[in-house]
Write an enzyme that holds these catalytic residues in place. Sequence first.
Site, short mmCIF file in Angstrom:
data_model
loop_
_atom_site.label_atom_id
_atom_site.label_comp_id
_atom_site.label_asym_id
_atom_site.label_seq_id
_atom_site.Cartn_x
_atom_site.Cartn_y
_atom_site.Cartn_z
N SER A 145 -16.91 17.48 -6.67
CA SER A 145 -17.47 16.57 -5.67
C SER A 145 -16.74 16.79 -4.35
O SER A 145 -15.60 17.27 -4.32
CB SER A 145 -17.26 15.12 -6.13
OG SER A 145 -17.59 14.23 -5.08
N TYR A 158 -12.48 7.95 -9.49
CA TYR A 158 -13.38 9.10 -9.35
C TYR A 158 -12.72 10.20 -8.51
O TYR A 158 -12.71 11.38 -8.88
CB TYR A 158 -14.69 8.63 -8.72
CG TYR A 158 -15.76 9.68 -8.65
CD1 TYR A 158 -16.49 10.03 -9.78
CD2 TYR A 158 -16.05 10.31 -7.45
CE1 TYR A 158 -17.50 10.99 -9.70
CE2 TYR A 158 -17.06 11.27 -7.37
CZ TYR A 158 -17.78 11.60 -8.49
OH TYR A 158 -18.77 12.55 -8.42
N LYS A 162 -11.80 14.05 -9.69
CA LYS A 162 -12.40 15.24 -9.07
C LYS A 162 -11.35 16.11 -8.37
O LYS A 162 -11.49 17.33 -8.31
CB LYS A 162 -13.52 14.82 -8.10
CG LYS A 162 -14.73 14.17 -8.80
CD LYS A 162 -15.46 15.14 -9.74
CE LYS A 162 -16.68 14.51 -10.38
NZ LYS A 162 -17.41 15.44 -11.26
#
Length: 262
Positions: A145, A158, A162
Amino acid sequence: MGRRDLTGRRILLTGASSGIGRALAIELARRQSHLLLIARRAQALTELVDALPAMGAASAGCLIGDVTDAGLRERAVGKAHSMWEGLDLLVNCAGVSAHGRFADGSAETLRTVMETNFFSAVELTRLALPLLVASSDSVVVNIGSILGHRGVPHNNEYCGSKFALRGWSEAVRPELWNAGIDMLQVSPGTTETGLFDSLVAQTGSTPWNEQRGISPEQVARQVVRALERRKQQIYPNWRGRALVLVNRYCPGFVNRLMRRYG
Ligand SMILES: NC(=O)c1ccc[n+]([C@@H]2O[C@H](COP(=O)([O-])OP(=O)(O)OC[C@H]3O[C@@H](n4cnc5c(N)ncnc54)[C@H](OP(=O)(O)O)[C@@H]3O)[C@@H](O)[C@H]2O)c1
């Protein structure tokens, strides 16, 4: 090496029941590849598998289960071995997110996000290595991402997962290269999928929730084109790419901007 031909390639793809993974399965089916798909939602996955041969897939099968389950990962690689005696592409796409401030989060949420987005991808790759090494032209595709390049508030679990995936990818890329395995790191920006409707936890919302994204089909087309052109890194969304560039050259500016949302 010339353009990579995906016809007849044997592909294991996680997170195929919706969003980017589903679009990727369809795009790869159009290239007449063999597909083995993984996700937890049985109906969505089996309906897709049934539809793929008519879209061009050389064959399509699935394994319903949770990528954080070590047994499921072993069964997936075992199935690839028994069906194909090898593997050309591993696509680590399964992912989850959580929204809210760090202070309102929990160890459990962090573990779930890290297990899904990071540890599962890493351990599935480890298990698949012998099959990938045996292929004459294999690739590991990691769906990372933009938030693996620039951290943003209200999305700490998150971003952590990532960043970890990107750091690990960077570290093992030369080792895999020397073993004959290529790696493609994909860093999408906001994409219009169900990711934000199936959050592991939501104790707040990100200030950019309403930002319009690109479609999962656009991401999938770019991934397949990148595979064919033997690219090693892509940023499918120009807004995300712009954030990475501004952050690289003006990190202080981006830090100040982010403070507004903290
Ligand atoms: N949407 C975005 O803006 C965006 C941006 C950058 C990167 N990404 C990344 O793109 C990837 C795909 O996400 P998406 O946006 O397409 O969202 P999505 O539609 O929610 O897709 C997520 C996929 O992962 C699967 N999955 C989640 N947890 C799993 C588990 N424990 N075991 C097996 N499968 C699991 C889901 O299937 P089941 O629920 O059926 O298990 C689903 O197929 C993720 O890695 C995500 O981080 C998305």
